[in-house]
Design a protein around this motif. Structure first.
Motif, mmCIF file in Angstrom:
data_model
loop_
_atom_site.group_PDB
_atom_site.id
_atom_site.type_symbol
_atom_site.label_atom_id
_atom_site.label_comp_id
_atom_site.label_asym_id
_atom_site.label_seq_id
_atom_site.Cartn_x
_atom_site.Cartn_y
_atom_site.Cartn_z
ATOM 1 N N PRO A 1 -4.483 1.217 0.271
ATOM 2 C CA PRO A 1 -3.635 0.179 -0.321
ATOM 3 C C PRO A 1 -2.465 0.736 -1.133
ATOM 4 O O PRO A 1 -1.371 0.166 -1.113
ATOM 5 C CB PRO A 1 -4.602 -0.603 -1.213
ATOM 6 N N GLU A 2 -2.668 1.853 -1.831
ATOM 7 C CA GLU A 2 -1.568 2.401 -2.634
ATOM 8 C C GLU A 2 -0.397 2.881 -1.774
ATOM 9 O O GLU A 2 0.731 2.932 -2.233
ATOM 10 C CB GLU A 2 -2.047 3.510 -3.577
ATOM 11 N N HIS A 3 -0.652 3.201 -0.518
ATOM 12 C CA HIS A 3 0.446 3.584 0.374
ATOM 13 C C HIS A 3 1.287 2.369 0.742
ATOM 14 O O HIS A 3 2.511 2.442 0.824
ATOM 15 C CB HIS A 3 -0.087 4.264 1.638
ATOM 16 N N VAL A 4 0.625 1.231 0.951
ATOM 17 C CA VAL A 4 1.339 -0.021 1.205
ATOM 18 C C VAL A 4 2.156 -0.385 -0.034
ATOM 19 O O VAL A 4 3.340 -0.747 0.071
ATOM 20 C CB VAL A 4 0.365 -1.156 1.584
ATOM 21 N N ASP A 5 1.549 -0.272 -1.208
ATOM 22 C CA ASP A 5 2.251 -0.568 -2.463
ATOM 23 C C ASP A 5 3.481 0.327 -2.624
ATOM 24 O O ASP A 5 4.541 -0.130 -3.060
ATOM 25 C CB ASP A 5 1.331 -0.382 -3.667
ATOM 26 N N TYR A 6 3.334 1.603 -2.281
ATOM 27 C CA TYR A 6 4.453 2.544 -2.380
ATOM 28 C C TYR A 6 5.619 2.083 -1.505
ATOM 29 O O TYR A 6 6.771 2.055 -1.957
ATOM 30 C CB TYR A 6 3.986 3.948 -1.953
ATOM 31 N N VAL A 7 5.343 1.722 -0.267
ATOM 32 C CA VAL A 7 6.416 1.266 0.631
ATOM 33 C C VAL A 7 7.062 0.008 0.055
ATOM 34 O O VAL A 7 8.296 -0.115 0.052
ATOM 35 C CB VAL A 7 5.894 1.028 2.059
ATOM 36 N N ARG A 8 6.273 -0.903 -0.451
ATOM 37 C CA ARG A 8 6.820 -2.132 -1.023
ATOM 38 C C ARG A 8 7.747 -1.851 -2.204
ATOM 39 O O ARG A 8 8.754 -2.531 -2.377
ATOM 40 C CB ARG A 8 5.689 -3.074 -1.447
ATOM 41 N N ARG A 9 7.415 -0.841 -3.020
ATOM 42 C CA ARG A 9 8.243 -0.484 -4.179
ATOM 43 C C ARG A 9 9.465 0.333 -3.793
ATOM 44 O O ARG A 9 10.567 0.077 -4.268
ATOM 45 C CB ARG A 9 7.423 0.341 -5.179
ATOM 46 N N ALA B 1 8.569 -3.299 4.116
ATOM 47 C CA ALA B 1 7.286 -3.893 3.716
ATOM 48 C C ALA B 1 6.690 -4.783 4.797
ATOM 49 O O ALA B 1 5.473 -4.795 4.993
ATOM 50 C CB ALA B 1 7.455 -4.681 2.420
ATOM 51 N N ALA B 2 7.518 -5.500 5.518
ATOM 52 C CA ALA B 2 7.022 -6.412 6.552
ATOM 53 C C ALA B 2 6.518 -5.680 7.788
ATOM 54 O O ALA B 2 5.918 -6.290 8.672
ATOM 55 C CB ALA B 2 8.119 -7.397 6.950
ATOM 56 N N ARG B 3 6.727 -4.360 7.813
ATOM 57 C CA ARG B 3 6.287 -3.538 8.949
ATOM 58 C C ARG B 3 5.249 -2.516 8.516
ATOM 59 O O ARG B 3 5.010 -1.529 9.202
ATOM 60 C CB ARG B 3 7.489 -2.822 9.575
ATOM 61 N N PRO C 1 -2.887 -7.525 20.981
ATOM 62 C CA PRO C 1 -2.156 -6.972 22.125
ATOM 63 C C PRO C 1 -1.400 -8.108 22.813
ATOM 64 O O PRO C 1 -1.696 -9.281 22.595
ATOM 65 C CB PRO C 1 -3.270 -6.432 23.024
ATOM 66 N N GLY C 2 -0.444 -7.746 23.607
ATOM 67 C CA GLY C 2 0.262 -8.777 24.348
ATOM 68 C C GLY C 2 1.565 -8.273 24.903
ATOM 69 O O GLY C 2 1.966 -7.138 24.638
ATOM 70 N N PRO C 3 2.248 -9.131 25.638
ATOM 71 C CA PRO C 3 3.482 -8.714 26.295
ATOM 72 C C PRO C 3 4.672 -8.619 25.350
ATOM 73 O O PRO C 3 5.665 -7.972 25.670
ATOM 74 C CB PRO C 3 3.703 -9.807 27.347
ATOM 75 N N ASP C 4 4.597 -9.264 24.169
ATOM 76 C CA ASP C 4 5.712 -9.199 23.235
ATOM 77 C C ASP C 4 5.873 -7.787 22.697
ATOM 78 O O ASP C 4 4.899 -7.026 22.592
ATOM 79 C CB ASP C 4 5.486 -10.154 22.054
ATOM 80 N N ALA C 5 7.084 -7.448 22.311
ATOM 81 C CA ALA C 5 7.364 -6.138 21.725
ATOM 82 C C ALA C 5 6.530 -5.951 20.460
ATOM 83 O O ALA C 5 6.183 -6.923 19.773
ATOM 84 C CB ALA C 5 8.850 -6.020 21.396
ATOM 85 N N LEU C 6 6.233 -4.704 20.151
ATOM 86 C CA LEU C 6 5.446 -4.376 18.962
ATOM 87 C C LEU C 6 6.069 -4.997 17.718
ATOM 88 O O LEU C 6 5.363 -5.591 16.896
ATOM 89 C CB LEU C 6 5.321 -2.855 18.807
ATOM 90 N N ALA C 7 7.367 -4.881 17.565
ATOM 91 C CA ALA C 7 8.033 -5.406 16.369
ATOM 92 C C ALA C 7 7.776 -6.901 16.197
ATOM 93 O O ALA C 7 7.540 -7.374 15.083
ATOM 94 C CB ALA C 7 9.530 -5.123 16.440
ATOM 95 N N ARG C 8 7.791 -7.655 17.264
ATOM 96 C CA ARG C 8 7.557 -9.099 17.184
ATOM 97 C C ARG C 8 6.104 -9.392 16.800
ATOM 98 O O ARG C 8 5.815 -10.271 16.005
ATOM 99 C CB ARG C 8 7.891 -9.759 18.515
ATOM 100 N N ARG C 9 5.157 -8.628 17.380
ATOM 101 C CA ARG C 9 3.746 -8.841 17.064
ATOM 102 C C ARG C 9 3.432 -8.452 15.626
ATOM 103 O O ARG C 9 2.640 -9.099 14.948
ATOM 104 C CB ARG C 9 2.862 -8.088 18.055
ATOM 105 N N VAL C 10 4.096 -7.402 15.130
ATOM 106 C CA VAL C 10 3.921 -6.992 13.732
ATOM 107 C C VAL C 10 4.518 -8.050 12.806
ATOM 108 O O VAL C 10 3.903 -8.429 11.803
ATOM 109 C CB VAL C 10 4.553 -5.607 13.484
ATOM 110 N N ALA D 1 4.566 -8.522 4.462
ATOM 111 C CA ALA D 1 5.332 -8.150 3.263
ATOM 112 C C ALA D 1 4.615 -8.453 1.955
ATOM 113 O O ALA D 1 4.655 -7.646 1.032
ATOM 114 C CB ALA D 1 6.705 -8.811 3.283
ATOM 115 N N GLY D 2 3.957 -9.578 1.863
ATOM 116 C CA GLY D 2 3.285 -9.922 0.619
ATOM 117 C C GLY D 2 1.791 -10.073 0.742
ATOM 118 O O GLY D 2 1.132 -10.551 -0.182
ATOM 119 N N ALA D 3 1.252 -9.663 1.867
ATOM 120 C CA ALA D 3 -0.183 -9.831 2.098
ATOM 121 C C ALA D 3 -0.995 -8.999 1.107
ATOM 122 O O ALA D 3 -0.631 -7.880 0.779
ATOM 123 C CB ALA D 3 -0.536 -9.422 3.527
#
Length: 172
Positions: free
Chosen positions: A89-97, A103-105, A118-127, A133-135
């Protein structure tokens, strides 16, 4: 090999880029060339080789990377990443700061294997659909850092990450 200019970029992020992110990066690169894996740390000293314990844990799984050098996460890494995979979790917090536009990725590997579809959509869209970002990021999403431990701690960590990478690679 996939065209390197079109492959999704996945940054594997831990604290020192000495154990967890190194293991995951080596595992990812060994399994597919369809993704460009970058290893980085939140508090790295640039240019150090992986520890002997990390190297031995990877060798126990039949993997090796003699060229690894530690790398601090940069703004360019964060911006280029389609996904930043954290190990605590602290790595996620670091990116957010420090890199809020990423943060949304950014999510822990445990969150991704549970929630990414999984699915046909691009990774960026599925992410993006995960609304990261605030989860909330509970402590249970951590892959425990083996640093300071003995060989058995590194071996257990490598086995856990190996299993998580099997699941994550299916989703990428």
């Amino acid at each position: 090999m996939a065209d390197p200019d079109t492959r999704p970029v996945v940054v594997m992020l831990c604290t020192g880029n000495a154990a967890r992110s190194v293991m995951a990066t080596v595992m990812g690169r060994a399994r597919t060339d369809a993704v460009r894996f970058v290893g980085a740390g939140t508090h790295s000293i640039e240019g150090l080789p992986m520890s002997n314990r990390t190297r031995r844990a990877l060798e126990d799984l039949g993997l090796a990377d003699r060229s690894h050098r530690s790398h601090q996460l940069t703004a360019a890494d964060a911006e280029d990443a389609d996904l930043i995979v954290a190990f605590a979790p602290e790595h996620v917090d670091y990116v957010r700061r420090v890199h809020p536009t990423a943060a949304a990725r950014t999510a822990t590997i445990k969150r991704l294997v549970a929630d990414l579809r999984p699915g046909p959509d691009a990774l960026a869209r599925r992410v993006a659909a995960l609304n990261l970002a605030g989860a909330e990021v509970p402590r249970t999403e951590e892959v425990v850092d083996p640093g300071g431990g003995e060989d058995d701690a590194f071996e257990a960590c490598a086995k856990e990450i190996n299993s998580l990478m099997d699941r994550l690679l299916f989703l990428l």
